[in-house]
Design a protein around this motif. Sequence first.
Motif, short mmCIF file in Angstrom:
data_model
loop_
_atom_site.label_atom_id
_atom_site.label_comp_id
_atom_site.label_asym_id
_atom_site.label_seq_id
_atom_site.Cartn_x
_atom_site.Cartn_y
_atom_site.Cartn_z
N ASN A 111 0.84 -1.21 0.00
CA ASN A 111 0.00 0.00 0.00
C ASN A 111 0.88 1.25 0.00
O ASN A 111 2.11 1.15 -0.01
CB ASN A 111 -0.98 -0.01 1.19
N THR A 112 0.25 2.43 0.03
CA THR A 112 1.02 3.67 -0.15
C THR A 112 1.82 4.10 1.08
O THR A 112 2.62 5.02 1.00
CB THR A 112 0.08 4.84 -0.54
N ASN A 113 1.63 3.41 2.22
CA ASN A 113 2.40 3.80 3.42
C ASN A 113 3.91 3.70 3.19
O ASN A 113 4.69 4.43 3.80
CB ASN A 113 2.01 2.92 4.62
N GLN A 114 4.33 2.77 2.31
CA GLN A 114 5.77 2.61 2.05
C GLN A 114 6.38 3.91 1.51
O GLN A 114 7.54 4.21 1.79
CB GLN A 114 6.02 1.46 1.08
N PHE A 115 5.58 4.67 0.75
CA PHE A 115 6.10 5.93 0.18
C PHE A 115 6.24 7.00 1.26
O PHE A 115 7.14 7.83 1.20
CB PHE A 115 5.19 6.42 -0.95
N LEU A 116 5.34 6.95 2.27
CA LEU A 116 5.43 7.91 3.38
C LEU A 116 6.67 7.60 4.22
O LEU A 116 7.42 8.51 4.60
CB LEU A 116 4.16 7.85 4.25
N ILE A 117 6.91 6.31 4.48
CA ILE A 117 8.11 5.90 5.24
C ILE A 117 9.37 6.36 4.49
O ILE A 117 10.27 6.97 5.04
CB ILE A 117 8.14 4.37 5.44
N GLY A 118 9.41 6.07 3.16
CA GLY A 118 10.56 6.44 2.33
C GLY A 118 10.74 7.94 2.24
O GLY A 118 11.87 8.45 2.32
N GLY A 119 9.64 8.68 2.09
CA GLY A 119 9.69 10.14 1.95
C GLY A 119 10.26 10.81 3.20
O GLY A 119 11.13 11.68 3.11
N ILE A 120 9.77 10.37 4.37
CA ILE A 120 10.26 10.96 5.63
C ILE A 120 11.75 10.65 5.82
O ILE A 120 12.55 11.53 6.16
CB ILE A 120 9.42 10.44 6.83
N ALA A 121 12.14 9.39 5.54
CA ALA A 121 13.55 8.99 5.68
C ALA A 121 14.45 9.82 4.75
O ALA A 121 15.53 10.27 5.13
CB ALA A 121 13.71 7.50 5.39
N ALA A 122 13.98 10.03 3.51
CA ALA A 122 14.76 10.78 2.51
C ALA A 122 14.97 12.24 2.94
O ALA A 122 16.08 12.78 2.82
CB ALA A 122 14.08 10.73 1.15
N ILE A 123 13.91 12.86 3.46
CA ILE A 123 14.02 14.26 3.88
C ILE A 123 14.96 14.38 5.09
O ILE A 123 15.81 15.29 5.13
CB ILE A 123 12.62 14.85 4.18
N LEU A 124 14.87 13.45 6.03
CA LEU A 124 15.79 13.46 7.19
C LEU A 124 17.24 13.29 6.74
O LEU A 124 18.13 13.98 7.21
CB LEU A 124 15.41 12.35 8.19
N LEU A 125 17.46 12.37 5.77
CA LEU A 125 18.81 12.17 5.24
C LEU A 125 19.31 13.43 4.53
O LEU A 125 20.46 13.83 4.69
CB LEU A 125 18.83 10.98 4.26
N GLY A 126 18.40 14.07 3.77
CA GLY A 126 18.76 15.30 3.06
C GLY A 126 19.22 16.39 4.01
O GLY A 126 20.24 17.05 3.78
#
Length: 372
Positions: A111-126
């Motif tokens: 489901n789309t929750n995987q994109f929310l997990i990935g998006g938050i992780a990417a912004i924190l890494l950025g």
Amino acid sequence: ALASLFMPALTGIIADKWMNAERLYGVLHILYGAVLLYVPQVKDADTLYYVIFAAMIFYMPTISLSNSISYTILKKNAFDVVKVFPPIRVWGTIGFIVAMWTTNLTHSKANTNQFLIGGIAAILLGIYAFTLPKCPPQRSIAKGASIVEQLGLNAFKLFAKYKMALFFIFSMFLGAALQLTNMYGDTFLDDFKKVPEYGPESFVVKYSTIIMSISQISETVFILTIPFFLRKFGIKKVMLFSMIAWVLRFGLFAYGNPADGLWMIILSCIVYGMAFDFFNISGSLFVETTTDSSIRSSAQGLFMMMTNGVGAFLGSKVSGYLIDKYFTVNGGDKDWHNIWLAFAAYAAVIAVLFLVLFKHKHNPKELETVHH
């Protein structure tokens, strides 16, 4: 694959001319995260294609950028890159495992929750990337430089050298092999739910992502052995080990199942660590140790382009065509046994060709000069 064809070169120019590599890395991850957070709003497949394409445009160049940033910081501090980089790189794989387990255990793998997990992780890494040691542009591009130099295409001159040309061509073939695993591994395990004797409640079907993560756990072990293997055997044998491991990876999948063949699926995942690392990480180190410093970042981008760009694109297109034409039965079911055997044969042919064509005399001292 398409994003990998042009983005590493473009970001290479930006990093070479205008912007610190670590800042560019941060900006790209924040943009990537923002696009991922938008994905759940998308309602139709055509739009989704372009939204994911936009995400990949921001994400794909960060792979070679992260290598370049690592090498720059390590060299500035007089570390031996061949010895010190693999134990640092291993944390990327640990992150991969955490991501796979998180999506599987939170029931987010479909489901789309995987994109929310990935998006938050990417912004924190950025945001974190802005705290890294500074990696200013490696070389300023001279006034009056040709368009070839400005686009960082000097690295293409490496194709004029027989050994480097072969190395990049085999990188493309192995990039295709990697794409086969990425595209079909989880689907293959999930498809066992259609087999009555296993069904949707089978452990392998329910926890397919966690089982596939054994591949990444194996990676963490093999990454740490790279300095030993490179010094002892040299790049040719290490890449040959990788190709033999690909044959085993696909061959074991061909005969594996969730019951008495579960050990084959698990062993295939363990073998994957060698297949991936001995080619990807060793290949990156080979580029680092055999190219001139003035084109090194571009050469890393070229390696990335051949594996994740041309290789991945051809791997997905050709395999998709062959599977649809020759290995799809009963109105859409996949003949996984023969699919994996065909992939194993493909990897075996590449291994034999590489053994015969790639001439490289191993010199252990060559690797020891990297950090100077």
